[in-house]
Design an enzyme around this catalytic site. Structure first.
Site, PDB file in Angstrom:
ATOM      1  N   GLY A  10     -16.427  38.583  31.813  1.00 54.55           N
ATOM      2  CA  GLY A  10     -16.731  40.009  31.912  1.00 54.55           C
ATOM      3  C   GLY A  10     -18.196  40.222  32.208  1.00 54.55           C
ATOM      4  O   GLY A  10     -18.777  41.254  31.856  1.00 54.55           O
ATOM      5  N   GLY A  11     -18.798  39.259  32.892  1.00 54.16           N
ATOM      6  CA  GLY A  11     -20.243  39.255  33.108  1.00 54.16           C
ATOM      7  C   GLY A  11     -20.772  40.337  34.021  1.00 54.16           C
ATOM      8  O   GLY A  11     -21.974  40.610  34.002  1.00 54.16           O
ATOM      9  N   THR A  12     -19.910  40.981  34.811  1.00 56.22           N
ATOM     10  CA  THR A  12     -20.402  42.047  35.686  1.00 56.22           C
ATOM     11  C   THR A  12     -20.272  43.422  35.043  1.00 56.22           C
ATOM     12  O   THR A  12     -20.634  44.425  35.651  1.00 56.22           O
ATOM     13  CB  THR A  12     -19.635  42.055  37.021  1.00 56.22           C
ATOM     14  OG1 THR A  12     -18.243  42.266  36.762  1.00 56.22           O
ATOM     15  CG2 THR A  12     -19.834  40.759  37.778  1.00 56.22           C
ATOM     16  N   GLY A  13     -19.754  43.462  33.818  1.00 56.17           N
ATOM     17  CA  GLY A  13     -19.547  44.735  33.142  1.00 56.17           C
ATOM     18  C   GLY A  13     -20.783  45.244  32.434  1.00 56.17           C
ATOM     19  O   GLY A  13     -21.872  44.670  32.518  1.00 56.17           O
ATOM     20  N   LYS A 140      -8.923  44.682  17.991  1.00 56.25           N
ATOM     21  CA  LYS A 140      -9.939  43.661  17.709  1.00 56.25           C
ATOM     22  C   LYS A 140      -9.524  42.780  16.527  1.00 56.25           C
ATOM     23  O   LYS A 140      -9.794  41.575  16.527  1.00 56.25           O
ATOM     24  CB  LYS A 140     -11.292  44.325  17.449  1.00 56.25           C
ATOM     25  CG  LYS A 140     -11.916  44.931  18.709  1.00 56.25           C
ATOM     26  CD  LYS A 140     -13.246  45.609  18.434  1.00 56.25           C
ATOM     27  CE  LYS A 140     -13.837  46.162  19.725  1.00 56.25           C
ATOM     28  NZ  LYS A 140     -15.138  46.835  19.502  1.00 56.25           N
ATOM     29  N   HIS A 272     -13.857  58.332  17.098  1.00 61.07           N
ATOM     30  CA  HIS A 272     -15.011  57.545  16.668  1.00 61.07           C
ATOM     31  C   HIS A 272     -16.173  58.451  16.238  1.00 61.07           C
ATOM     32  O   HIS A 272     -16.853  58.180  15.234  1.00 61.07           O
ATOM     33  CB  HIS A 272     -15.468  56.617  17.794  1.00 61.07           C
ATOM     34  CG  HIS A 272     -14.442  55.586  18.147  1.00 61.07           C
ATOM     35  ND1 HIS A 272     -14.507  54.844  19.309  1.00 61.07           N
ATOM     36  CD2 HIS A 272     -13.322  55.169  17.514  1.00 61.07           C
ATOM     37  CE1 HIS A 272     -13.462  54.021  19.359  1.00 61.07           C
ATOM     38  NE2 HIS A 272     -12.746  54.208  18.281  1.00 61.07           N
TER      39      HIS A 272
END
Length: 436
Positions: A10-13, A140, A272
């Site tokens: 997910g490095g481009t997020g 999660k 949230h």
């Protein structure tokens, strides 16, 4: 002993690109999962980001969640795996994809530590969160259970309130730019949140990966100077801009009443905000020094709330409201106070024809308004603010120009505002009064 090799998925997020930068900056041999062309499509931003990683010295590793074998092969290249897939429902909630990654890590058998996609509030401590926002934490916890049952070494990183989502809008739900005239205060505005710069989250996360003190634990990022109430955040912004904002208090009941008009992703976000600003889930959070990142790594100079807000002080042109009213150059119309007020915005305004012809927003476009008309809904962007808005006789004159609308109260010369329509708010006026 050399530094660990790191694979970031997910490095481009949003968080992922910061983790890549931090990993490289701290001297780790860094690998980034590159999805196949069929999954990237024509997302030029992602391609450019991958190219920039390559130029900075990262290794690009072809792999996909849809190709289990490729995941196993990618994992075998490194010591540490960090996942940064999105957990935000208004974007692309992908938390449960990690179950495939957990299986791949277990099969590969070489990973010294896995850091799953968390980075927000601690899922373990949010068991009593409001629905539907609770789904974020439930998912999660499913991933955590799989990690621990597989016997995979881990570190969970809880960064509480990610700054851009909270500080940008001064803790107002649905806003990411700070106002310069008025602000919605949730409840009494005195319950504490914990706000962390995204770059700092990445820096602290990378700090943990070779640290035996953080193995098989949850590490919390709670910078002491950034534990503030909404009112304290607003005060810091007021000090920066040299102006006190008009404050509108929004009760819990009115806040929750707006929920039914939102889509599922927005309802998750609203939940949230409810848990933090109305229930104070973070107010009672007690963390020992051995579990808190700013105490473990005092050499890291974290970004304070004041420093984070300063960047918005240069965005005056973006913060100031501006509307395009095509084909309405130099027309005159009237704006009225309305009742009942919207649950999200206690002071609402609508427009009646005197004489402007067509109203410029989808859903109301094409309507010729007249005094006393009840408007069922007004659309900003693609989401309606659904409430009946009658037009009483108290009025304020405005001048409509082709590119910009200025709202001036004829009695007090007070500037009236339409807040950022891109954040799907209704028309709000600040402190309007009748002319007699």
């Amino acid at each position: 002993m050399g530094k660990s090799k790191v694979l970031i998925i997910g490095g481009t997020g949003y968080m992922g690109k910061r983790l890549v930068k931090a990993s490289l900056a701290q001297g780790h041999e860094t690998y980034v999962m590159q999805r196949p062309d069929t999954e990237i499509g024509v997302d030029i931003d992602k391609v450019e980001t991958l190219i920039s990683f390559k130029k900075q010295g990262a290794h690009l590793v072809p792999a996909s969640f849809e190709d289990y074998k490729s995941l196993v092969e990618a994992v075998k290249l490194v010591d540490i795996v960090i996942c940064a897939v999105s957990g935000v429902h208004i974007r692309s909630h992908s938390i449960l994809l990690q179950l495939k990654l957990v299986e791949a890590i277990k099969e590969a058998g070489n990973v010294k530590r896995y850091i799953p996609s968390e980075f927000g509030m601690d899922a373990e401590k949010m068991k009593n969160a409001m629905e539907p926002g609770k789904v974020t934490f439930d998912d999660k916890m499913v991933v955590r259970k799989a990690i621990e049952e597989a016997g995979i070494p881990f570190t969970y990183v809880s960064a509480n309130c990610i700054a851009a989502y909270w500080l940008g809008g001064l803790c107002q739900f649905g806003k990411i730019l700070p106002p310069r005239d008025h602000v919605i205060i949730h409840g009494d505005g005195n319950l504490k949140g914990i706000y962390v710069n995204e770059d700092d989250i990445a820096t602290y996360t990378i700090k943990t990966i070779d640290d035996p003190r953080t193995l098989n634990k949850t590490i919390y990022i709670c910078p002491p100077e950034n534990i503030l109430s909404q009112r304290e955040v607003v005060q810091k912004w007021e000090k920066l801009i040299g102006k006190e904002l008009h404050k509108i208090t929004l009760s819990k009941d009115d806040f929750l009443a707006s929920k039914k008009a939102l889509d599922f992703g927005q309802q998750v976000g609203l939940s949230h905000y409810h848990d933090i600003l109305y229930e104070g889930f973070l107010t009672s959070l007690k963390i020992g020094d051995e579990d808190e990142a700013s105490k473990l790594y005092p050499e890291v100079k974290y970004t304070t709330v004041e420093e984070y807000l300063e960047q918005y002080n240069t965005l005056t042109s973006l913060i100031r409201p501006s509307f395009s009213f095509p084909n309405h150059t130099d027309r005159q119309c009237k704006i009225f106070n309305t009742t009942p007020a919207s649950p999200l915005l206690p002071e609402i305004a609508s427009v009646t024809q005197t004489p402007i012809g067509r109203y410029p927003f989808p859903g109301a476009g094409g309507t010729k308004f007249s005094r006393g008309l009840t408007i069922q809904s007004i659309y900003y962007s693609d989401t309606p603010a659904t409430n009946h808005m009658d037009l009483p006789s108290s009025e304020v004159s405005i001048h409509v120009s082709e590119s910009k609308t200025n709202f001036l109260h004829p009695c007090s010369d007070q500037l009236l505002l339409f807040p950022d329509w891109r954040r799907r708010t209704a028309c709000t006026v600040q402190g309007t009064q009748s002319c007699k």
